[in-house]
Every structure is written in structure tokens, then in C-alpha cells.
Design an enzyme around this catalytic site. Structure first.
Site, short mmCIF file in Angstrom:
data_model
loop_
_atom_site.label_atom_id
_atom_site.label_comp_id
_atom_site.label_asym_id
_atom_site.label_seq_id
_atom_site.Cartn_x
_atom_site.Cartn_y
_atom_site.Cartn_z
N ASP A 199 0.69 0.17 -3.61
CA ASP A 199 0.24 -1.20 -3.36
C ASP A 199 -1.22 -1.39 -3.76
O ASP A 199 -1.98 -0.43 -3.92
CB ASP A 199 0.42 -1.56 -1.88
CG ASP A 199 -0.37 -0.67 -0.94
OD1 ASP A 199 -0.35 0.56 -1.14
OD2 ASP A 199 -1.02 -1.21 -0.02
N GLU A 253 -0.68 1.25 1.90
CA GLU A 253 -1.93 1.91 2.29
C GLU A 253 -3.04 0.92 2.54
O GLU A 253 -3.88 1.11 3.43
CB GLU A 253 -2.34 2.92 1.21
CG GLU A 253 -3.47 3.87 1.61
CD GLU A 253 -4.86 3.33 1.33
OE1 GLU A 253 -5.85 3.93 1.80
OE2 GLU A 253 -4.98 2.29 0.63
N GLU A 254 -3.07 -0.15 1.75
CA GLU A 254 -4.15 -1.12 1.88
C GLU A 254 -4.09 -1.91 3.19
O GLU A 254 -5.03 -2.61 3.54
CB GLU A 254 -4.14 -2.08 0.68
CG GLU A 254 -4.35 -1.42 -0.67
CD GLU A 254 -5.73 -0.78 -0.84
OE1 GLU A 254 -6.53 -0.82 0.10
OE2 GLU A 254 -5.98 -0.23 -1.92
N HIS A 313 -11.13 -3.08 -5.37
CA HIS A 313 -11.03 -4.11 -4.33
C HIS A 313 -11.80 -5.39 -4.66
O HIS A 313 -11.90 -6.27 -3.81
CB HIS A 313 -11.53 -3.60 -2.96
CG HIS A 313 -10.58 -2.66 -2.29
ND1 HIS A 313 -10.44 -2.57 -0.92
CD2 HIS A 313 -9.71 -1.75 -2.80
CE1 HIS A 313 -9.55 -1.64 -0.62
NE2 HIS A 313 -9.09 -1.13 -1.75
N ASP A 332 -7.51 1.78 -8.05
CA ASP A 332 -7.15 2.01 -6.65
C ASP A 332 -5.74 1.50 -6.38
O ASP A 332 -5.58 0.36 -5.96
CB ASP A 332 -8.16 1.33 -5.72
CG ASP A 332 -7.92 1.66 -4.26
OD1 ASP A 332 -7.17 2.62 -3.97
OD2 ASP A 332 -8.47 0.96 -3.40
N ASP A 338 -4.94 13.83 -2.10
CA ASP A 338 -4.76 12.37 -2.08
C ASP A 338 -5.89 11.73 -2.88
O ASP A 338 -6.84 12.40 -3.31
CB ASP A 338 -4.75 11.86 -0.64
CG ASP A 338 -4.22 10.43 -0.52
OD1 ASP A 338 -3.64 9.92 -1.50
OD2 ASP A 338 -4.37 9.83 0.55
N HIS A 386 -0.82 5.71 -3.54
CA HIS A 386 -0.12 4.54 -3.00
C HIS A 386 0.15 3.53 -4.10
O HIS A 386 -0.63 3.36 -5.04
CB HIS A 386 -0.88 3.90 -1.84
CG HIS A 386 -2.26 3.41 -2.16
ND1 HIS A 386 -2.51 2.15 -2.63
CD2 HIS A 386 -3.47 4.02 -2.04
CE1 HIS A 386 -3.81 1.99 -2.80
NE2 HIS A 386 -4.42 3.10 -2.46
#
Length: 582
Positions: free
Chosen positions: A184, A251-252, A554, A217, A280, A182
Site C-alpha cells: 500500500d 502498513e501506512e 509521503h 515507499d 524490512d 508493503h
């Protein structure tokens, strides 16, 4: 009748022959009572034994659902099938391992991290919310950085910012491989910026790590897959089977506008079950556990369910309050929920069960008692429960690989200091164990409130439309249980005995080392693969990064090790090279 005829033959043959039929019956009827009871008891005992044995066999079959496989199946590292392929693989490996590639990859990663593709929980539809516009910059960057990918592969923009790339293979009878990731990243809060060692979008390289939001991430995955594509295209490689890449952009925030649209497009154009292998982000990467090195791909994901609990009571002035306000009642509900947590359990349905079997078999430094108990759990539910309870008491992160979690994360109530709150609510987040379902969580919440709260308060309970408790005029209020958002059942668990799995894990060992043990594992969170369940049974969540090579996803000081990133590129490239096997 069977017992009667058997006992009748016990008579002396001659006597039986001489007696008339009526006399034989009288002789039979005059037999002692114990001669009636004992055969009957024996018969009942036999029947019960058969029933119990059958139940036990059925129980054992259900328990040992991988009975046809070893406790921790391992497949060999793949090797080139021909001298020409061996030469190509060496050329690709040497290219990726070169200093030139490292420097180029470093710039690729830095440029990607420097574009703040943040997604927010309150994002509006694409086209209506200008915060999506940053993805235009990211797309332009990718097109400039990977010219061969964008000139030689078929690129389909999905819902504007979703990326679908298709590299046509020679053999159309082979189902495609799909690489996911992803674009984002989670936002960087202004109040945390000063806590970063280096500015969060500087992509500073300290000689070991690239620092910045999204570095681990998962822009490392997006860039790594595209670098593998670009490198193979430079070698004029054409795959046997079609190779695809699908990169969502939200995705987030659960992927409603990105991956969901990509998956829908693939179902409509390719059909259900049309993908042979999906890789993934996710999993636990590669870790050292008790003296051995393990790759830990996620073969399944826990479910997700947010339940809103609302308490409605009469308002009024706070100078004459009831003994318990709505907030007080809600607090007791939350307390009751927390006082009744789910129990850890360990079953063969859970991929973590296999993780433990692998560590018990291959970790030389594991405690001997734990090793024996884990291995005993192959045939004993009692041993499995002992393992679950022990591990849960030692490590909270592993505990929640074996049980449903519940966490009250939102609460709201009251609008004025001198007014009794008329409506208050809390939201409890659940990550559902793979053996359980959404309906089980609903039933548990309803049961806790009915047994712990309703006896204390004259309230009615409306649990997803089912009303109980005090529904008369004497009720002082109502409790409502309802969905806060769309629930998600636990994912299907991907198999670990298919050709796709053997190629995937054989590639891990080929690139990461033949001594690496591949142990199926479980994810407590969810990735974009939740939209892809209809497309393939072989879905594996695996970021090919060694332990210590990615940090702080994160949160403050997120970073990715460049050495580990480059090794990940080798993995993606080699998996594409190996994709012609079946």
C-alpha cells in the site's frame, strides 16, 4: 568484637598475660575516647568505600552494556566459499547489471507504481470496503510480472490481500530468512496533484528517476525482492535454507489487517522464534557522513502513544462566560505540555549511541571536539549528556533519536458561536524514547497537569482512572486523560553480534563496497515489524538505497532512482545466496 580483640592485642603480651580477665577489661574500658572513635570511623569508611565502589561498578556495567564488543563493530565483506559459488554469484551479478535487466526492471517499477494501492485511515474490513479492490489488480500484475515466483514458490494469500511466499530450502534445520515490504501507499490528496512535476501515478521516467506515489515507499522494496527471487529462479538456484517474503497491504495505516495477520499465521504455523533473520524496509539507507560512507540499518524503533486530553465544563450562553472556557483551559494544558518537553539523553541502550560511536571512529571530517566527546561517552554519562544536548541543539531530526517527542496533532471543541463548549479535547502524539515506556509518558502528562493546571483551576483530574484535584461539589469541571488508540512500547533492540547480523552486514559490504561502514541506528517511526517481535530477535530495517536515490516519500514528487533500485536488487539476491552460511 573484631575491633575489641584487635586492640586488646596491642597490650604488651606479658602484661596481658599477667592481668586477670577483669583487670584486662578495666584497662580496655579506661582507654582514651579517641582510640574508640578512630577505629570506628576507619571501619565505617571502609564499608562506605566498598558500597560506593560496588555501586559504581554496577552503574558502569549497566552503562556499558556492550562492553564485550568494540565501540563500532565491523564484520568483513563476504566472499564466495567455493569456485562454483563464485561462478554463480558472477552470473547473477552480470545478469542484474545488464542493460536488459535494467530495461525490464524499469518496466516492472513503472507498472507497480501505476496501480494506486492507497490505504486510508478509515478503511473498513477486507470484504466490506470496496477501496481494497485495487489490490486485486496489483496481485494480478505481480503474478504476470514474476511467473517463476508464482509457479515455483508456495503462495499463501493472508486475509485476502496479504502475500506470503515460501521458497523451500534444502536444509530444514536452518531457520528461514524473511523479506518484508508493503503493497500500500499513502493517498495523494486531490489538492496536491497540480504540484507534482509529473502526475503521481504516471510513473514517469526522466532518465534518472521513476516518479510517483509509492516509488520509494515502498514498491521499490516489493519489486526488488521479487526481482531477486525471479533472477535466482532463472538460474535454477535452490537455497539451503527456506527463504520467505511477506508483504502486507495496510502498513501506512498501522497494518491491522495485513502484517498482523501474516505474523499471526507465521506464529501459528512456524512457532515463536522460528525466523533467523527478518529484513524490512526502513532505516536511513546509505549516507555519506563527514567524509565516510555509512549503511544505517534500524535495529530498533521508538514507541508510539496517543493521549487524548478532554476538558468538560458547564455550558451556558457565551454572553456571560467564565474567565476561562473549556477551550481556554485546554489551550493552557497544551501550552504547559509544550513548555515542558522531554530532555534529550544518550545511553548505550539506544542504537543511535552506536551510530555516533561509528561516526566518531570512521568519519575523517568530524569536528575534533565532538569526536573526543562522543568517544569519552563510552565511559562517561556526563559526556554522553553533553553530546545529546549539543546534537539536539543543532539538528531537530537527530534530537528525536534521543528523546521522547510530543506533538498536539488533533483538537476539537465547540459547536455554536454563542454557546459555551461543554466538552473539548486534544490528542497528543508521542514517539517514545527506547529507554522509556508508555507508563512514563502517562506519569509525565499527569504530573504536568497536576502541577501546572490544577493549582490554577478548581478542576478534578481523571488520569486513566486515577482521580485527583478538586473532587468536591465546588469543582467547575473535569479533565480526563485516556488512550486515544492502542499504545506501542519501544521495540526490542536487535543484536549486532549474531551470525545473522554478520551475514547481513557482510552482504552490505560485499555489494555496496568494502569501505562502507555499517552503523546500527534507530527509527523514529514504526514499520510492520512491530507484529514480528515474537518471530525473531534479528530484525533489521534497511532499504538498500544510497543517499539521493530516493526522495520525498509521503509527499509531492516522490521518486526512486533506477540505478539505486537495481543495486538494491543485487543486495537482496546476494543475501539469499549468502543465506546458507551460519
Amino acid at each position: 568484637m573484631q575491633l575489641k580483640s584487635q586492640n586488646y592485642t596491642l597490650l604488651r603480651q606479658g602484661e596481658a598475660d599477667d592481668l586477670p580477665q577483669s583487670a584486662a577489661r578495666r584497662r580496655w574500658n579506661r582507654r582514651p575516647i579517641w582510640q574508640w572513635i578512630v577505629p570506628g570511623l576507619l571501619a565505617v569508611t571502609v564499608v562506605l568505600a566498598l558500597v560506593i565502589t560496588r555501586a559504581k561498578v554496577e552503574k558502569d556495567v549497566k552503562w556499558d552494556h556492550h562492553s564485550n564488543l568494540p565501540a563500532c563493530p565491523q564484520y568483513p565483506a563476504l566472499k564466495a566459499a567455493s569456485s562454483d559459488r563464485e561462478k554463480l554469484e558472477k552470473e547473477v551479478k552480470d545478469a542484474i547489471d545488464s542493460d536488459k535487466f535494467f530495461e525490464k526492471s524499469l518496466k516492472n517499477m513503472q507498472g507497480a507504481v501505476q496501480i494506486p494501492t492507497e490505504s486510508f485511515d478509515d478503511m473498513g474490513p477486507v470484504g466490506n470496503d470496496t477501496r481494497w479492490d485495487i489490490f486485486k489488480d496489483f496481485h494480478k500484475y505481480l503474478e504476470e510480472t514474476f511467473p517463476l515466483v508464482y509457479s515455483k514458490l508456495e503462495f499463501t494469500p493472508i486475509n485476502t490481500y496479504g502475500i506470503l511466499l515460501e521458497w523451500k530450502g534444502k536444509d530444514t534445520s536452518l531457520k528461514p530468512y524473511l523479506f518484508m515490504g508493503h503493497q500500500d501507499v499513502v493517498p495523494v490528496l486531490k489538492v496536491t496533484e497540480s504540484r507534482w512535476k509529473y502526475p503521481p501515478y504516471s510513473a514517469y521516467y526522466d532518465g534518472r528517476f521513476v516518479w510517483g506515489r509509492g516509488a520509494s515507499d515502498c514498491k521499490n522494496v516489493v519489486i526488488g525482492v521479487l526481482e531477486a527471487f525471479e533472477t535466482l529462479l532463472e538460474k535454477n538456484f535452490i537455497p539451503e535454507r527456506t527463504i520467505m517474503a511477506g508483504f502486507g497491504f495496510d502498513e501506512e495505516i498501522s497494518g491491522p489487517q495485513g502484517a498482523q495477520f501474516i505474523a499471526r499465521h507465521l506464529e501459528e504455523t512456524k512457532g515463536k522464534g522460528s525466523i533467523d533473520l527478518i529484513i524490512d524496509e526502513g532505516g536511513l539507507g546509505i549516507k555519506d557522513i563527514n567524509g565516510a560512507t555509512f549503511a544505517l540499518p534500524g535495529l530498533g524503533e521508538k514507541g508510539y502513544f496517543d493521549a487524548r486530553i478532554t476538558v468538560e465544563t458547564a455550558g451556558g450562553h457565551s454572553s456571560v462566560p467564565p474567565d476561562h472556557t473549556g477551550i481556554g483551559i485546554l489551550s493552557q494544558i497544551i501550552s504547559a505540555i509544550e513548555a515542558n518537553p522531554y530532555e534529550p539523553d544518550l545511553t548505550p541502550v539506544n542504537p543511535y549511541y552506536t551510530t555516533l560511536q561509528c561516526t566518531a571512529q570512521y568519519s575523517p571530517d568530524m569536528d575534533s571536539w565532538l569526536r573526543k566527546t562522543i568517544q569519552k561517552a563510552l565511559s562517561s554519562k556526563k559526556a554522553a549528556k553533553t553530546v545529546a544536548d549539543y546534537i539536539a541543539s543543532q539538528d531537530i531530526s537527530q534530537r528525536y533519536l534521543m528523546q521522547t517527542s510530543q506533538a498536539t496533532d488533533l483538537i476539537s471543541g465547540g459547536v455554536k458561536i454563542n454557546a459555551l463548549p461543554e466538552k473539548v479535547y486534544a490528542v497528543v502524539n508521542h514517539r517514545i524514547a527506547v529507554e522509556s515506556r508508555v507508563k512514563d509518558v502517562r506519569a509525565n502528562l499527569k504530573s504536568v497537569i497536576e502541577s501546572k493546571i490544577l493549582p490554577k483551576f478548581p478542576l478534578s483530574l481523571d488520569a486513566w482512572g486515577e482521580v485527583s484535584g478538586n473532587t468536591s461539589a465546588s469543582s467547575v469541571g473535569q479533565i480526563f486523560l485516556e488512550n486515544f488508540d492502542e499504545p506501542l512500547e519501544p521495540s526490542p533492540v536487535s543484536p549486532f553480534d549474531t551470525d545473522a547480523y554478520k551475514i547481513f552486514t557482510g552482504t552490505i559490504k560485499q555489494v555496496m563496497g568494502e569501505d562502507v561502514i555499517v552503523a546500527p541506528s534507530l527509527m523514529t517511526g514504526n514499520t510492520d515489524t512491530k507484529f514480528y517481535w515474537n518471530l525473531s530477535k534479528n530484525i533489521y530495517r534497511f532499504a538498500p538505497v544510497r543517499d539521493g536515490g530516493r526522495e520525498n516519500a509521503h509527499t509531492v514528487d516522490e521518486r526512486i532512482g533506477m540505478k539505486e533500485h537495481v543495486e538494491g536488487v543485487r543486495f537482496y539476491a546476494q543475501l539469499i545466496l549468502n543465506s546458507d552460511r551460519s
